[in-house]
Motif scaffolding. Sequence first.
Motif, PDB file in Angstrom:
ATOM      1  N   UNK A 162       0.781  -1.362   0.136  1.00 10.25           N
ATOM      2  CA  UNK A 162      -0.042  -0.071   0.070  1.00 10.25           C
ATOM      3  C   UNK A 162       0.781   1.265   0.020  1.00 10.25           C
ATOM      4  N   UNK A 163       2.296   1.236   0.221  1.00 12.19           N
ATOM      5  CA  UNK A 163       2.768   2.338   0.125  1.00 12.19           C
ATOM      6  C   UNK A 163       3.382   2.459  -1.271  1.00 12.19           C
ATOM      7  N   UNK A 164       2.477   3.239  -2.160  1.00 11.13           N
ATOM      8  CA  UNK A 164       2.735   3.346  -3.472  1.00 11.13           C
ATOM      9  C   UNK A 164       2.408   4.796  -3.954  1.00 11.13           C
ATOM     10  N   UNK A 165       2.923   5.149  -5.219  1.00 12.53           N
ATOM     11  CA  UNK A 165       2.698   6.465  -5.568  1.00 12.53           C
ATOM     12  C   UNK A 165       2.793   6.554  -7.189  1.00 12.53           C
ATOM     13  N   UNK A 166       2.106   6.966  -7.901  1.00 16.73           N
ATOM     14  CA  UNK A 166       2.012   7.437  -9.465  1.00 16.73           C
ATOM     15  C   UNK A 166       2.187   8.733  -9.904  1.00 16.73           C
ATOM     16  N   UNK A 167       2.992   8.944 -10.845  1.00 13.92           N
ATOM     17  CA  UNK A 167       3.049  10.485 -11.290  1.00 13.92           C
ATOM     18  C   UNK A 167       2.901  10.151 -12.988  1.00 13.92           C
ATOM     19  N   UNK A 168       1.841  11.021 -13.383  1.00 16.04           N
ATOM     20  CA  UNK A 168       1.893  11.181 -14.958  1.00 16.04           C
ATOM     21  C   UNK A 168       1.572  12.339 -15.253  1.00 16.04           C
ATOM     22  N   UNK A 169       2.442  12.654 -16.429  1.00 14.87           N
ATOM     23  CA  UNK A 169       2.365  13.556 -17.118  1.00 14.87           C
ATOM     24  C   UNK A 169       1.553  13.365 -18.431  1.00 14.87           C
ATOM     25  N   UNK A 170       0.372  14.205 -18.527  1.00 17.16           N
ATOM     26  CA  UNK A 170      -0.715  14.175 -19.443  1.00 17.16           C
ATOM     27  C   UNK A 170      -0.541  15.101 -20.538  1.00 17.16           C
ATOM     28  N   UNK A 171      -0.573  15.042 -21.771  1.00 18.41           N
ATOM     29  CA  UNK A 171      -0.430  15.979 -22.926  1.00 18.41           C
ATOM     30  C   UNK A 171      -1.535  16.072 -23.771  1.00 18.41           C
ATOM     31  N   UNK A 174      -7.705  15.550 -30.483  1.00 20.51           N
ATOM     32  CA  UNK A 174      -6.512  14.735 -31.077  1.00 20.51           C
ATOM     33  C   UNK A 174      -6.280  13.734 -30.129  1.00 20.51           C
ATOM     34  N   UNK A 175      -5.133  13.144 -30.375  1.00 21.72           N
ATOM     35  CA  UNK A 175      -4.658  12.010 -29.363  1.00 21.72           C
ATOM     36  C   UNK A 175      -4.132  12.432 -28.074  1.00 21.72           C
ATOM     37  N   UNK A 176      -4.736  11.806 -26.972  1.00 16.50           N
ATOM     38  CA  UNK A 176      -3.845  12.206 -25.653  1.00 16.50           C
ATOM     39  C   UNK A 176      -2.901  11.201 -25.165  1.00 16.50           C
ATOM     40  N   UNK A 177      -1.636  11.661 -24.945  1.00 18.55           N
ATOM     41  CA  UNK A 177      -0.633  10.877 -24.676  1.00 18.55           C
ATOM     42  C   UNK A 177       0.275  11.302 -23.611  1.00 18.55           C
ATOM     43  N   UNK A 178       1.173  10.636 -23.113  1.00 16.09           N
ATOM     44  CA  UNK A 178       2.152  11.041 -21.996  1.00 16.09           C
ATOM     45  C   UNK A 178       2.764   9.808 -21.532  1.00 16.09           C
ATOM     46  N   UNK A 179       3.502  10.220 -20.272  1.00 14.26           N
ATOM     47  CA  UNK A 179       4.320   9.089 -19.609  1.00 14.26           C
ATOM     48  C   UNK A 179       3.764   9.061 -18.289  1.00 14.26           C
ATOM     49  N   UNK A 180       4.367   8.050 -17.515  1.00 13.90           N
ATOM     50  CA  UNK A 180       4.069   7.627 -16.075  1.00 13.90           C
ATOM     51  C   UNK A 180       5.146   7.108 -15.238  1.00 13.90           C
ATOM     52  N   UNK A 181       5.241   7.193 -14.102  1.00 14.26           N
ATOM     53  CA  UNK A 181       6.237   6.878 -13.196  1.00 14.26           C
ATOM     54  C   UNK A 181       5.193   6.112 -12.014  1.00 14.26           C
ATOM     55  N   UNK A 220       9.646  -1.788  -5.995  1.00 13.76           N
ATOM     56  CA  UNK A 220       9.373  -1.839  -7.618  1.00 13.76           C
ATOM     57  C   UNK A 220       9.289  -0.702  -8.075  1.00 13.76           C
ATOM     58  N   UNK A 221       9.730  -0.395  -9.334  1.00 15.48           N
ATOM     59  CA  UNK A 221       9.577   0.928  -9.979  1.00 15.48           C
ATOM     60  C   UNK A 221       9.199   0.726 -11.447  1.00 15.48           C
ATOM     61  N   UNK A 222       8.328   1.447 -11.979  1.00 16.41           N
ATOM     62  CA  UNK A 222       7.686   1.345 -13.278  1.00 16.41           C
ATOM     63  C   UNK A 222       7.795   2.640 -13.860  1.00 16.41           C
ATOM     64  N   UNK A 223       8.172   2.646 -15.155  1.00 11.49           N
ATOM     65  CA  UNK A 223       8.267   3.820 -16.049  1.00 11.49           C
ATOM     66  C   UNK A 223       7.818   3.414 -17.482  1.00 11.49           C
ATOM     67  N   UNK A 224       6.814   4.271 -18.022  1.00  7.52           N
ATOM     68  CA  UNK A 224       6.492   3.990 -19.296  1.00  7.52           C
ATOM     69  C   UNK A 224       5.676   4.984 -20.119  1.00  7.52           C
ATOM     70  N   UNK A 225       5.207   4.741 -21.159  1.00 10.94           N
ATOM     71  CA  UNK A 225       4.337   5.941 -21.750  1.00 10.94           C
ATOM     72  C   UNK A 225       2.900   5.379 -22.220  1.00 10.94           C
ATOM     73  N   UNK A 226       2.216   6.254 -22.568  1.00  9.77           N
ATOM     74  CA  UNK A 226       0.652   5.895 -23.050  1.00  9.77           C
ATOM     75  C   UNK A 226       0.186   6.705 -24.109  1.00  9.77           C
ATOM     76  N   UNK A 227      -0.539   6.227 -24.816  1.00 14.32           N
ATOM     77  CA  UNK A 227      -1.455   6.979 -25.689  1.00 14.32           C
ATOM     78  C   UNK A 227      -2.886   6.490 -25.870  1.00 14.32           C
TER      79      UNK A 227
END
Length: 183
Positions: free
Chosen positions: A113-122, A128-135, A145-152
């Motif tokens: 339960x100690x977790x956090x997410x940060x997303x930059x949403x463009x 148009x198409x919404x996209x961004x990246x997340x951590x 555990x660390x996760x990083x990625x992109x989305x569309x």
Amino acid sequence: MGYPTFSLGDKWEPTDANAVGLWKITSVNLSGTVTNIANCFTSSFTNYRIMVNFTSISANQFVYLQFSNGGVVDANANYVYATNVVNGVGATASMSSTTNTGIILGYGGTANTNAASTLDVFQPKVLGRTYGHSQRWEYDSANFVARTGGFLKDQITSFDGFAIGVGGANTLGGTIQVFGYRN
């Protein structure tokens, strides 16, 4: 909802102060199976930062984000994402999808339960198409555990909000903060 503006004679010059930074739009408690943040994307900003601090997750499930309009969640299977995962013992993995019904933020469970997410949403409010990246980071009793990625969001549309949820009848707790990047 107003945003700070500055006038001549203030400590900063108006052209400088009005052109910088992130402006906080809202802060909402994350509760239940899905929390919908409506009307947080406006024409006042083009790009956004979403910060989520998870304090409870009732069962082992994927945590996801879906965009919305007028409070109605878009669950069409055209969310595209790719994520790299690294854990505290050096193991790596990746996740990806071209036909998912949401963006996977990470895997939550009662032990992490100690977790956090940060997303930059463009451009969510721009047609148009919404996209961004997340951590995301999470810690359970065994690993960090660390996760990083992109989305569309592979759809020509615009959105005014989003929802964060977890599968089944499981529940989430925590805080969602939304900031706008000053244009």
